[in-house]
Design a protein around this motif. Structure first.
Motif, PDB file in Angstrom:
ATOM      1  N   CYS A 178       1.701  20.203  -6.369  1.00 50.01           N
ATOM      2  CA  CYS A 178       0.678  19.962  -5.752  1.00 50.01           C
ATOM      3  C   CYS A 178       0.403  20.158  -6.924  1.00 50.01           C
ATOM      4  O   CYS A 178      -0.648  20.180  -7.635  1.00 50.01           O
ATOM      5  N   LEU A 179       0.144  21.995  -7.555  1.00 49.90           N
ATOM      6  CA  LEU A 179      -0.266  22.598  -9.029  1.00 49.90           C
ATOM      7  C   LEU A 179      -0.052  22.022 -10.046  1.00 49.90           C
ATOM      8  O   LEU A 179      -0.558  21.852 -10.932  1.00 49.90           O
ATOM      9  N   GLU A 180       1.558  21.381 -10.575  1.00 52.03           N
ATOM     10  CA  GLU A 180       1.565  20.045 -11.489  1.00 52.03           C
ATOM     11  C   GLU A 180       0.271  19.388 -11.731  1.00 52.03           C
ATOM     12  O   GLU A 180      -0.342  18.607 -11.964  1.00 52.03           O
ATOM     13  N   TYR A 181       0.508  18.738 -10.074  1.00 51.45           N
ATOM     14  CA  TYR A 181      -0.669  17.533 -10.502  1.00 51.45           C
ATOM     15  C   TYR A 181      -1.556  17.614 -10.752  1.00 51.45           C
ATOM     16  O   TYR A 181      -2.753  16.813 -11.622  1.00 51.45           O
ATOM     17  N   ALA A 182      -2.254  18.850 -10.233  1.00 56.19           N
ATOM     18  CA  ALA A 182      -3.903  19.191 -10.472  1.00 56.19           C
ATOM     19  C   ALA A 182      -3.921  19.702 -12.088  1.00 56.19           C
ATOM     20  O   ALA A 182      -5.312  19.532 -12.313  1.00 56.19           O
ATOM     21  N   LEU A 183      -2.836  20.149 -12.887  1.00 59.70           N
ATOM     22  CA  LEU A 183      -2.533  19.945 -13.855  1.00 59.70           C
ATOM     23  C   LEU A 183      -2.535  19.233 -14.990  1.00 59.70           C
ATOM     24  O   LEU A 183      -3.312  19.160 -16.031  1.00 59.70           O
ATOM     25  N   GLU A 193       5.731  23.688   1.185  1.00 57.94           N
ATOM     26  CA  GLU A 193       7.158  23.168   0.183  1.00 57.94           C
ATOM     27  C   GLU A 193       6.142  22.375  -1.347  1.00 57.94           C
ATOM     28  O   GLU A 193       7.573  22.566  -1.825  1.00 57.94           O
ATOM     29  N   MET A 194       5.016  22.316  -0.876  1.00 58.72           N
ATOM     30  CA  MET A 194       4.782  21.483  -1.866  1.00 58.72           C
ATOM     31  C   MET A 194       3.657  21.401  -2.525  1.00 58.72           C
ATOM     32  O   MET A 194       3.050  21.154  -4.161  1.00 58.72           O
ATOM     33  N   ARG A 195       3.998  23.105  -2.446  1.00 55.49           N
ATOM     34  CA  ARG A 195       2.926  23.722  -3.373  1.00 55.49           C
ATOM     35  C   ARG A 195       3.293  23.758  -5.170  1.00 55.49           C
ATOM     36  O   ARG A 195       2.135  23.017  -5.984  1.00 55.49           O
ATOM     37  N   ILE A 211       1.166  -1.037  -0.028  1.00 50.77           N
ATOM     38  CA  ILE A 211      -0.141  -0.078  -0.013  1.00 50.77           C
ATOM     39  C   ILE A 211       0.525   1.016  -0.034  1.00 50.77           C
ATOM     40  O   ILE A 211       0.455   2.412   0.581  1.00 50.77           O
ATOM     41  N   SER A 212       1.989   1.058  -0.547  1.00 52.33           N
ATOM     42  CA  SER A 212       2.880   2.132  -0.332  1.00 52.33           C
ATOM     43  C   SER A 212       2.538   3.613  -1.044  1.00 52.33           C
ATOM     44  O   SER A 212       2.123   2.666  -2.471  1.00 52.33           O
ATOM     45  N   THR A 213       3.243   4.480  -1.631  1.00 47.88           N
ATOM     46  CA  THR A 213       1.768   5.928  -2.112  1.00 47.88           C
ATOM     47  C   THR A 213       3.190   5.507  -3.399  1.00 47.88           C
ATOM     48  O   THR A 213       4.435   5.158  -3.448  1.00 47.88           O
ATOM     49  N   PRO A 214       2.167   5.920  -4.713  1.00 48.25           N
ATOM     50  CA  PRO A 214       3.385   5.760  -5.887  1.00 48.25           C
ATOM     51  C   PRO A 214       4.453   6.805  -6.084  1.00 48.25           C
ATOM     52  O   PRO A 214       3.849   8.271  -5.044  1.00 48.25           O
ATOM     53  N   GLN A 272       1.657  14.186  -1.135  1.00 47.81           N
ATOM     54  CA  GLN A 272       0.651  14.388  -0.537  1.00 47.81           C
ATOM     55  C   GLN A 272       1.048  14.269   0.362  1.00 47.81           C
ATOM     56  O   GLN A 272       0.853  14.707   1.404  1.00 47.81           O
ATOM     57  N   GLU A 273       2.096  13.499   1.738  1.00 48.62           N
ATOM     58  CA  GLU A 273       2.034  13.317   2.416  1.00 48.62           C
ATOM     59  C   GLU A 273       2.271  14.424   2.538  1.00 48.62           C
ATOM     60  O   GLU A 273       2.385  14.333   4.154  1.00 48.62           O
ATOM     61  N   GLN A 274       3.055  14.758   2.455  1.00 45.37           N
ATOM     62  CA  GLN A 274       4.009  16.245   3.446  1.00 45.37           C
ATOM     63  C   GLN A 274       3.325  17.536   3.195  1.00 45.37           C
ATOM     64  O   GLN A 274       3.909  18.275   3.785  1.00 45.37           O
ATOM     65  N   ALA A 275       2.215  17.592   2.882  1.00 46.16           N
ATOM     66  CA  ALA A 275       1.392  18.850   2.185  1.00 46.16           C
ATOM     67  C   ALA A 275       1.333  18.934   3.608  1.00 46.16           C
ATOM     68  O   ALA A 275       0.467  18.505   4.010  1.00 46.16           O
ATOM     69  N   LEU A 276       1.339  20.634   3.396  1.00 51.12           N
ATOM     70  CA  LEU A 276      -0.002  20.526   4.623  1.00 51.12           C
ATOM     71  C   LEU A 276      -1.417  20.429   4.732  1.00 51.12           C
ATOM     72  O   LEU A 276      -1.502  20.130   6.147  1.00 51.12           O
ATOM     73  N   CYS A 277      -1.780  20.592   3.240  1.00 48.92           N
ATOM     74  CA  CYS A 277      -3.400  20.231   3.110  1.00 48.92           C
ATOM     75  C   CYS A 277      -3.381  18.775   4.003  1.00 48.92           C
ATOM     76  O   CYS A 277      -4.263  18.687   4.626  1.00 48.92           O
ATOM     77  N   ALA A 278      -2.631  17.766   3.877  1.00 41.98           N
ATOM     78  CA  ALA A 278      -3.222  16.802   4.436  1.00 41.98           C
ATOM     79  C   ALA A 278      -3.077  16.597   6.060  1.00 41.98           C
ATOM     80  O   ALA A 278      -3.690  15.642   6.574  1.00 41.98           O
ATOM     81  N   GLN A 279      -2.745  17.299   6.691  1.00 38.87           N
ATOM     82  CA  GLN A 279      -2.649  18.185   8.055  1.00 38.87           C
ATOM     83  C   GLN A 279      -3.863  18.819   8.129  1.00 38.87           C
ATOM     84  O   GLN A 279      -3.786  19.244   9.625  1.00 38.87           O
ATOM     85  N   THR A 280      -4.751  19.418   7.707  1.00 42.29           N
ATOM     86  CA  THR A 280      -5.243  20.751   7.982  1.00 42.29           C
ATOM     87  C   THR A 280      -6.905  19.911   7.803  1.00 42.29           C
ATOM     88  O   THR A 280      -7.126  20.946   8.366  1.00 42.29           O
ATOM     89  N   GLY A 281      -7.084  19.694   7.083  1.00 47.66           N
ATOM     90  CA  GLY A 281      -7.555  18.841   6.070  1.00 47.66           C
ATOM     91  C   GLY A 281      -9.031  19.918   5.177  1.00 47.66           C
ATOM     92  O   GLY A 281      -8.200  20.517   5.040  1.00 47.66           O
ATOM     93  N   ALA A 282     -10.076  18.957   4.193  1.00 53.51           N
ATOM     94  CA  ALA A 282     -10.553  18.971   3.436  1.00 53.51           C
ATOM     95  C   ALA A 282     -10.840  20.655   3.027  1.00 53.51           C
ATOM     96  O   ALA A 282     -11.573  21.242   1.731  1.00 53.51           O
ATOM     97  N   ASP A 283     -12.255  20.920   4.420  1.00 51.97           N
ATOM     98  CA  ASP A 283     -12.985  22.093   4.563  1.00 51.97           C
ATOM     99  C   ASP A 283     -11.833  22.781   3.363  1.00 51.97           C
ATOM    100  O   ASP A 283     -13.206  24.064   3.053  1.00 51.97           O
ATOM    101  N   PHE A 284     -11.156  23.830   4.006  1.00 50.58           N
ATOM    102  CA  PHE A 284     -10.930  24.541   3.493  1.00 50.58           C
ATOM    103  C   PHE A 284      -9.880  24.989   2.193  1.00 50.58           C
ATOM    104  O   PHE A 284     -10.685  25.774   0.883  1.00 50.58           O
ATOM    105  N   PHE A 285     -10.179  23.931   0.935  1.00 53.45           N
ATOM    106  CA  PHE A 285      -9.666  23.304  -0.389  1.00 53.45           C
ATOM    107  C   PHE A 285     -10.847  23.026  -0.874  1.00 53.45           C
ATOM    108  O   PHE A 285     -10.389  23.313  -1.827  1.00 53.45           O
ATOM    109  N   PHE A 286     -11.937  23.125   0.083  1.00 50.18           N
ATOM    110  CA  PHE A 286     -13.161  21.987  -1.421  1.00 50.18           C
ATOM    111  C   PHE A 286     -14.307  23.157  -0.244  1.00 50.18           C
ATOM    112  O   PHE A 286     -14.773  22.692   0.225  1.00 50.18           O
ATOM    113  N   PRO A 287     -13.899  24.426  -0.674  1.00 51.22           N
ATOM    114  CA  PRO A 287     -15.312  25.256   0.121  1.00 51.22           C
ATOM    115  C   PRO A 287     -15.873  24.834  -0.725  1.00 51.22           C
ATOM    116  O   PRO A 287     -17.104  24.837  -1.413  1.00 51.22           O
TER     117      PRO A 287
END
Length: 95
Positions: free
Chosen positions: A64-69, A59-61, A18-21, A27-42
């Protein structure tokens, strides 16, 4: 259930990886993983200011943007950009 119909001690434990690709490890190091999705999906019409503030410290910004695009993420704040900002960025990128 399989064990019930198999002779005792003939089924070895399965190894499940179950390792991460590698392309998702950020994503494991991103601040959003520690904050929760509520802020990011309002809710529609809600402010994304807090999500952008958190992204600005992350630091993963860029990953993250590259992944989203690359994956055409259409909802939420990714890499510090809203849906509208990512759409504008896609339209202005050279093809």
């Amino acid at each position: 259930m399989i064990e019930r119909f198999s002779p005792r001690d003939t089924i070895s434990p399965m190894h499940i990886d179950i390792s991460t690709p590698p392309d998702m490890a950020w994503q494991e190091q991103a601040l959003c993983a520690q904050t929760g999705a509520d802020f990011f999906f309002p809710e529609p019409g809600s402010s994304v200011r807090e999500a952008k503030r958190i992204c600005g410290m992350c630091e993963m910004r860029s990953a993250c943007l590259e992944y989203a695009l690359a994956n055409d993420e259409r909802f939420g704040v990714w890499g510090g950009l809203s849906e509208r900002e990512r759409l504008h960025l896609r339209r202005t990128e050279p093809h």
